[in-house]
Design a protein around this motif. Sequence first.
Motif, short mmCIF file in Angstrom:
data_model
loop_
_atom_site.label_atom_id
_atom_site.label_comp_id
_atom_site.label_asym_id
_atom_site.label_seq_id
_atom_site.Cartn_x
_atom_site.Cartn_y
_atom_site.Cartn_z
N ALA A 127 35.73 6.84 38.10
CA ALA A 127 34.66 6.88 37.10
C ALA A 127 33.47 7.69 37.60
O ALA A 127 32.86 8.46 36.85
N GLU A 128 33.14 7.55 38.87
CA GLU A 128 32.03 8.32 39.44
C GLU A 128 32.36 9.81 39.45
O GLU A 128 31.48 10.65 39.18
N ARG A 129 33.61 10.15 39.74
CA ARG A 129 34.01 11.56 39.74
C ARG A 129 33.91 12.16 38.34
O ARG A 129 33.41 13.27 38.16
N GLN A 132 30.28 12.74 37.45
CA GLN A 132 29.73 13.89 38.15
C GLN A 132 30.20 15.19 37.50
O GLN A 132 29.43 16.15 37.35
N GLU A 133 31.48 15.23 37.10
CA GLU A 133 32.00 16.44 36.46
C GLU A 133 31.30 16.70 35.13
O GLU A 133 30.99 17.85 34.79
N ARG A 134 31.03 15.65 34.38
CA ARG A 134 30.34 15.83 33.10
C ARG A 134 28.92 16.33 33.30
O ARG A 134 28.43 17.18 32.54
N LEU A 135 28.24 15.79 34.32
CA LEU A 135 26.88 16.25 34.60
C LEU A 135 26.87 17.71 35.00
O LEU A 135 25.99 18.49 34.58
N GLU A 136 27.82 18.11 35.83
CA GLU A 136 27.89 19.51 36.25
C GLU A 136 28.20 20.43 35.07
O GLU A 136 27.63 21.52 34.97
N ALA A 137 29.10 19.99 34.18
CA ALA A 137 29.43 20.81 33.02
C ALA A 137 28.21 20.97 32.10
O ALA A 137 27.95 22.05 31.57
#
Length: 237
Positions: A127-129, A132-137
């Motif tokens: 879930a944390e990964r 983080q991917e959504r925030l970076e996108a």
Amino acid sequence: MSGLICLTTESIWFDKNRYDEAEKRFYEGVNGPTTQQQQSSSHAGDHELVSRMKSLELENQTLHKVVVEMRAALQKLESRVTVLEKSPAPAAIPAAKAAPVKQVKVENGDDDDDIDLFGSDEEDEEAERLKQERLEAYAAKKAKKPALIAKSSILLDVKPWDDETDMAKLEQCVRSVQMDGLLWGASKLVPVGYGIKKLQINCVVEDDKVGTDILEEEITKFEDYVQSVDVAAFNKI
């Protein structure tokens, strides 16, 4: 007929009763009511007083009944309070039992063992990964979005020295001024007087890169052709 004539000549008082009643009423008005009327009024007042006394007695009995009921209720309440004070306090509610740990059977190539899993670290990491991917996108998408650039439209009046100045050469000198954030536009010659014409030229500038001061400074460097530079109009785009 002669009898009637005789009656008319006699001094007889036919309305004496009416006059007596009127006289009686007159003296009663002057001297007050008679003894019989006073006694009648007195009897009426006594009757009213008796009625009021009976009403007060009934009200007193009702209030007495209410007071008795309130005393009985108060005694019951005091008895209940006494019983509660004497009774022991209830035992504390036992703490809820901890939920049993779910046992998951994991199959192994060699043997089968029952393993207790106390957490879901792998799920938390996943879930944390994803977070983080959504925030970076989102950050990358926001960075690609072009920023709003503030621009202005400026109309300049460039005046020559006299009527013999080559205005074509003057315009060429003005347009030779090039810098980042500057775009020259349309131009025209406007008569001033005595055969002298001024160059009126438009340009679009980025506010963060080009200002009117630097434009005037660069254009007035062509001192052989340019006498002065004025800002005729300034509008935000």
